[in-house]
Design a protein around this motif. Structure first.
Motif: not given
Length: 382
Positions: A281-282, A315-316, A344, A348, A353, A358-360, A369
């Motif tokens: 995701d990152e 969360q991601d 993060g 992974q 990261c 990455f984090w939501k 984001d």
């Protein structure tokens, strides 16, 4: 012959039209391994169609006899047929041929990386310059765990050299400076990189427990190269694909890739390896704009000013990991604690990261984001 000459095109339009129809169409085999000679394979690709080339060509090691460890065991060195050339002239001719095709298919603003040892890198460098490539940097990959010099007759060979070149002096090549600085603890990235050689679980082994490839490169090395010079969606070509390190890392970072390889055993190993790779995701971190004048904001400042409450769950994007925000702006995910970037990276198993993307955080029922809140905070600073 299907090749169309200028005379035929001018004097016989009907013949020219027939030959154009017969001529094989040049295609770009995206996300595929092409089996066979790399020069012939590149010849079938369109002009100026590739953003980046990473080349790990044969080193022409010129090994003489077996290398023996002190305890009597044989060193598993590279003595394969594909690394042998009759002479320096034969190696130089081969290098010119593949670099000529590489230059044709490379975009005008693309770049090429060539890695080698003292056996070949100086010959490659001279040929690169002779052909019009523009050397941007020579990177020293310092191996933190090199193979010793068992005979004690020379210094331990503890590094390899990477030449990073633009297609020409006028090329507007990509360089993700801020991503490299973030990767290096917010310090400008230097041209000497300390990275371990490929070992442990990353090293591919066959059923007998032997190395599948004698010179498999570490993923961390390719991660840094691709992060430095490409963006998501860019096309990355590796003309000496081996067991597919370039393809595996490119897929992880959401880049398109093309591998050229003639050895069937390597192709089978690379195919299996890449099929099991999952994009991170990152990977969007290289799309961060160059904002040199923007004020630096720590995640803890958002906690301090009440934009994010302690105890908030992040969360991601895929909901695989959740982390709780601490009073000091740290995150806790299970037994892992640290900054938004460190946690993060750890969950992974990635070399780095960008925690901001990455984090939501849940906003009005949607996961957004946390960088959105950072931008709002920057706006309040005037």
């Amino acid at each position: 012959m299907n090749e169309l000459t200028p005379i035929e095109a001018f004097c016989d339009p009907e013949l020219a039209q027939v030959k154009r129809k017969r001529a094989p169409k040049k295609v770009l085999p995206l996300d595929q391994i092409v089996e066979g000679d790399c020069i012939a394979a590149m010849a079938r690709m369109p002009d100026k169609s590739v953003d980046l080339i990473f080349a790990d060509p044969p080193y022409n090691l010129q090994l003489g006899g077996n290398l023996i460890r002190p305890e009597g065991g044989k060193v598993d060195a590279c003595d394969d047929e594909w690394d042998r050339f009759e002479s320096f002239q034969a190696y130089d001719d081969f290098t010119r041929d593949w670099l000529a095709e590489a230059r044709r298919i490379l975009k005008d603003d693309g770049s090429i990386w060539v890695i080698g040892s003292y056996h070949n890198i100086f010959r490659c460098g001279a040929i690169l310059q002779d052909m019009g490539y523009w050397i941007l940097n020579d990177i020293i990959w310092r191996k933190t765990n090199p193979m010793p010099n068992f005979r004690g007759t020379r210094f331990t060979n503890a590094h390899e050299t990477l030449l990073w070149c633009a297609k020409s002096e006028k090329s507007k090549y990509k360089f993700n400076y801020r991503a490299m600085k973030a990767l290096n603890e917010d310090l400008q990235m230097r041209s000497d990189w300390s990275i371990p050689i490929c070992s442990g679980g990353e090293r591919l082994k066959d059923d007998a427990g032997d190395k599948v490839h004698p010179t498999q490169k570490p993923e961390a090395l390719l991660y840094r190269v691709l992060l430095a010079c490409t963006k998501p969606g860019d096309v990355v070509l590796d003309p000496f694909f081996g067991t597919g390190t370039t393809g595996a890392v490119a897929k992880r970072l959401n880049r398109r890739w093309i591998g050229l390889e003639r050895e069937r055993d390597y192709i089978e190993a690379a195919t299996k390896r890449i099929e099991g790779e999952m994009p991170l995701d990152e990977s969007q971190m290289t799309m961060i704009a160059e904002k040199r004048s923007a004020p630096r904001v720590a995640f803890g400042q958002l906690v301090e000013n009440g934009m994010i409450e302690p105890g908030t769950i992040l969360q991601d994007a895929k909901g695989r990991w959740q982390a709780k925000v601490g009073l000091d702006g740290s995150l806790t995910c299970g037994e892992i604690s640290g900054s938004i970037h460190q946690v993060g990276k750890t969950v992974q198993g990635a070399p780095s990261c960008n925690g901001w993307t990455f984090w939501k955080i849940e906003v009005d029922g949607e996961w957004r984001d946390i960088d959105l809140l950072r931008q709002r905070h920057i706006a309040t600073l005037g």
